[in-house]
Design an enzyme around this catalytic site. Sequence first.
Site, mmCIF file in Angstrom:
data_model
loop_
_atom_site.group_PDB
_atom_site.id
_atom_site.type_symbol
_atom_site.label_atom_id
_atom_site.label_comp_id
_atom_site.label_asym_id
_atom_site.label_seq_id
_atom_site.Cartn_x
_atom_site.Cartn_y
_atom_site.Cartn_z
ATOM 1 N N GLU A 110 36.736 -11.723 27.611
ATOM 2 C CA GLU A 110 36.817 -12.904 27.871
ATOM 3 C C GLU A 110 35.813 -13.940 27.384
ATOM 4 O OE1 GLU A 110 37.673 -9.382 30.636
ATOM 5 O OE2 GLU A 110 35.627 -10.201 30.035
ATOM 6 N N TYR A 122 37.089 -14.979 17.342
ATOM 7 C CA TYR A 122 37.964 -14.093 17.864
ATOM 8 C C TYR A 122 39.218 -14.045 17.209
ATOM 9 C CZ TYR A 122 34.038 -13.353 20.883
ATOM 10 O OH TYR A 122 32.877 -12.869 21.623
#
Length: 157
Positions: A110, A122
Amino acid sequence: MTPVDATIRRVERADLLAVVRIERACFSDPWPYDAFERLLDEPAFLVAERDGEVVGYVVADATPNHGRDIGHVKDLAVHPEARGEGLGRGLLRSALARLRGLGVAVVRLEVRESNAVARSLYADEGFEPVRRVSNYYRDGEDAIVLVVDLAEWAAGA
């Protein structure tokens, strides 16, 4: 990608105070010492060390899931004075490689919706958004849940 003068290794109990200091310097709602202490034995709780000092860390674990184990990157941070040197990428890649070695198929995490730097890292590593969680953080900000297939990641996809 990790600077040559930094070493990525498993965390040791003696590293926890440095990890907590980095956590407090990086996050508005930091984890307490005992949260890290409970995770000491996780397979991918790693630190980046330079000149004998911890400058970053990643905490990731694995959960069995009917032969398709799921990894979870719980926390990743680099000391503000050591950012922009590839340490976060090196820590993330090392954690993903360890999880893959344990047979993990998919990893999730998250990230704050507003954290453009982390989201870019990411995305570069193949993580894809799967959903938004409203009010995930204590201050009310949403989180974006990201996942990566480790076979595709390892193949450079």
